[in-house]
Design an enzyme around this catalytic site. Sequence first.
Site, mmCIF file in Angstrom:
data_model
loop_
_atom_site.group_PDB
_atom_site.id
_atom_site.type_symbol
_atom_site.label_atom_id
_atom_site.label_comp_id
_atom_site.label_asym_id
_atom_site.label_seq_id
_atom_site.Cartn_x
_atom_site.Cartn_y
_atom_site.Cartn_z
ATOM 1 N N ARG A 197 78.945 -13.777 183.126
ATOM 2 C CA ARG A 197 78.004 -13.140 182.205
ATOM 3 C C ARG A 197 76.607 -13.653 182.442
ATOM 4 O O ARG A 197 76.422 -14.747 182.993
ATOM 5 C CB ARG A 197 78.421 -13.402 180.766
ATOM 6 C CG ARG A 197 78.418 -14.869 180.333
ATOM 7 C CD ARG A 197 77.090 -15.360 179.824
ATOM 8 N NE ARG A 197 77.252 -16.542 178.983
ATOM 9 C CZ ARG A 197 76.342 -17.486 178.836
ATOM 10 N NH1 ARG A 197 75.239 -17.439 179.553
ATOM 11 N NH2 ARG A 197 76.548 -18.498 178.038
ATOM 12 N N GLU B 96 73.996 -13.916 170.120
ATOM 13 C CA GLU B 96 73.106 -15.070 170.324
ATOM 14 C C GLU B 96 71.821 -14.650 171.043
ATOM 15 O O GLU B 96 70.725 -15.085 170.711
ATOM 16 C CB GLU B 96 73.838 -16.149 171.114
ATOM 17 C CG GLU B 96 72.959 -17.350 171.407
ATOM 18 C CD GLU B 96 73.733 -18.519 172.005
ATOM 19 O OE1 GLU B 96 74.917 -18.695 171.670
ATOM 20 O OE2 GLU B 96 73.143 -19.273 172.783
ATOM 21 N N ARG C 160 73.889 -9.773 176.230
ATOM 22 C CA ARG C 160 74.765 -10.511 177.119
ATOM 23 C C ARG C 160 75.470 -9.464 177.957
ATOM 24 O O ARG C 160 76.147 -8.587 177.409
ATOM 25 C CB ARG C 160 75.803 -11.326 176.327
ATOM 26 C CG ARG C 160 75.224 -12.563 175.623
ATOM 27 C CD ARG C 160 74.918 -13.666 176.626
ATOM 28 N NE ARG C 160 74.349 -14.844 176.019
ATOM 29 C CZ ARG C 160 75.059 -15.867 175.524
ATOM 30 N NH1 ARG C 160 76.382 -15.835 175.548
ATOM 31 N NH2 ARG C 160 74.447 -16.918 175.030
ATOM 32 N N CYS D 294 69.017 -20.193 173.495
ATOM 33 C CA CYS D 294 69.491 -21.575 173.633
ATOM 34 C C CYS D 294 69.036 -22.136 174.983
ATOM 35 O O CYS D 294 69.169 -21.452 176.009
ATOM 36 C CB CYS D 294 71.013 -21.610 173.555
ATOM 37 S SG CYS D 294 71.735 -23.256 173.728
ATOM 38 N N THR E 100 70.376 -24.122 176.907
ATOM 39 C CA THR E 100 71.450 -24.297 177.891
ATOM 40 C C THR E 100 71.580 -23.087 178.800
ATOM 41 O O THR E 100 72.204 -23.171 179.847
ATOM 42 C CB THR E 100 72.824 -24.516 177.211
ATOM 43 O OG1 THR E 100 73.151 -23.348 176.450
ATOM 44 C CG2 THR E 100 72.813 -25.727 176.314
ATOM 45 N N ARG F 93 76.822 -17.696 183.395
ATOM 46 C CA ARG F 93 78.009 -18.509 183.159
ATOM 47 C C ARG F 93 79.164 -17.792 183.841
ATOM 48 O O ARG F 93 79.536 -16.684 183.453
ATOM 49 C CB ARG F 93 78.281 -18.673 181.664
ATOM 50 C CG ARG F 93 79.491 -19.518 181.364
ATOM 51 C CD ARG F 93 79.603 -19.907 179.884
ATOM 52 N NE ARG F 93 80.626 -20.896 179.727
ATOM 53 C CZ ARG F 93 81.936 -20.605 179.604
ATOM 54 N NH1 ARG F 93 82.345 -19.365 179.557
ATOM 55 N NH2 ARG F 93 82.823 -21.587 179.527
ATOM 56 N N ARG G 257 86.064 -25.564 178.511
ATOM 57 C CA ARG G 257 86.143 -25.108 177.117
ATOM 58 C C ARG G 257 87.561 -24.673 176.829
ATOM 59 O O ARG G 257 88.344 -24.445 177.748
ATOM 60 C CB ARG G 257 85.230 -23.891 176.875
ATOM 61 C CG ARG G 257 83.760 -24.171 176.978
ATOM 62 C CD ARG G 257 82.935 -22.927 176.683
ATOM 63 N NE ARG G 257 81.506 -23.203 176.768
ATOM 64 C CZ ARG G 257 80.550 -22.296 176.600
ATOM 65 N NH1 ARG G 257 80.881 -21.061 176.338
ATOM 66 N NH2 ARG G 257 79.287 -22.623 176.674
ATOM 67 N N GLU H 240 83.777 -20.949 172.833
ATOM 68 C CA GLU H 240 83.112 -22.239 172.745
ATOM 69 C C GLU H 240 83.618 -23.017 171.533
ATOM 70 O O GLU H 240 83.925 -22.439 170.507
ATOM 71 C CB GLU H 240 81.629 -21.951 172.580
ATOM 72 C CG GLU H 240 80.817 -23.160 172.820
ATOM 73 C CD GLU H 240 79.334 -22.808 172.865
ATOM 74 O OE1 GLU H 240 78.956 -21.720 172.430
ATOM 75 O OE2 GLU H 240 78.593 -23.662 173.334
HETATM 76 N N1 ARG Z 1 74.203 -25.390 169.549
HETATM 77 C C1 ARG Z 1 75.537 -25.524 169.989
HETATM 78 C C2 ARG Z 1 75.807 -26.986 170.307
HETATM 79 O O1 ARG Z 1 74.883 -27.714 170.432
HETATM 80 C C3 ARG Z 1 75.835 -24.648 171.199
HETATM 81 C C4 ARG Z 1 75.146 -25.032 172.464
HETATM 82 C C5 ARG Z 1 75.446 -24.232 173.705
HETATM 83 N N2 ARG Z 1 76.132 -23.019 173.495
HETATM 84 C C6 ARG Z 1 75.572 -21.838 173.243
HETATM 85 N N3 ARG Z 1 76.344 -20.844 172.942
HETATM 86 N N4 ARG Z 1 74.297 -21.668 173.322
HETATM 87 O O2 ARG Z 1 76.936 -27.384 170.405
#
Ligand code: ARG
Length: 360
Positions: A129, A229, A233, A275, A277, A284, A312, A317
Amino acid sequence: MAAPADVVKKVEAGFEKLQKADKCSSLLKKHLTKEVLDACKDKKTKLGATLQDVIQSGVANLDSGVGVYAPDAEAYTLFAPLFNPLIQEYHNGFAPDAKQPAKDLGEDKVAELVNLDPEGAFINSTRIRCGRSLQGYPFNPCLTLHNYIEMEGKVKMILTELKDEELAGTYYPLKGMTKDVQNALIKDHFLFKEGDRFLKEANACRFWPNGRGIYHNKAKTFLVWVNEEDHLRIISMQNGGDVGAVLARLIKGVKAIEEKAPFARDERLGYLTFCPTNLGTTVRASVHIKLPKISAKPDFKEVCDGLKLQIRGIHGEHSDSAGGVYDISNKARLGLTEYEAVKQMYDGIKKLIELEKAAA
Ligand code: ARG
């Protein structure tokens, strides 16, 4: 612009809470030092977002791994004293002066990605994704109801006009979807879960389910999540271990959407996401895989870390493994190309399968 006094107070209280929490091991706690706090607590983006918007999820959820989100694109630079070191640690040392390389989805290299598990002994499914943000809109905490509805309308139009037979499908808005349909889609790993507490505390679930939805082709091998999010996606998935086929379909889909929708991309950080990440490639690439022997060993996580892989559970998640099946993916998404991100998963999983075969 300055943050209001009550917000500064909240931020300071959050800092204290993190300091007192001795079980908390988030990157937020580690990188929100007193110095960083003082450098950032009075600031406000043009859209009015503050440090409170950045840290509130990690303050509320002390078990966060990361704990921060960017309410808008400007937050990444305005609150750089917090984001930069955290990004550096998460994405394999991506330094404050580093730059995301030019996009390379790997269309000329997909053929090199041969099936990782032709006998079907280990891999249940493969999924790749990426996330995209529409230019001109901030991220969840700053979006209005009007924004959500407008964005959903634009995306729905683009998706339902996709001509390619493999991509053509239907958009299903979350609003009005029956619980049965919703739960069935979640159970089969097609749809995002509802009520993620990390997103909720980040103020990312306002006006839910308005403006949210899922698009998929008939075979459910090409899917797009709308306004969960991230704005988008884009997902390609199928049973088995044919990574090349999954990537080829994703590339086709991304390109078709990209022709119609301008996406937010930053010189340094690549594609922008809510986010940190997910910055950069936003890719991913993962498999659901059974590795009963090596996953039972105490060094399994270490082995995966060494291969730059993240583990995971299979129900998304923050879920646990079920029936010895793990969801394993590349970890870093920034500082490498899209193809390299997929290749990290590919090479790592190849190695894990070798180890599993050789294990006693
Ligand atoms: N904020 C969450 C954490 O710190 C998710 C972090 C990464 N995952 C995400 N779906 N952005 O655990």
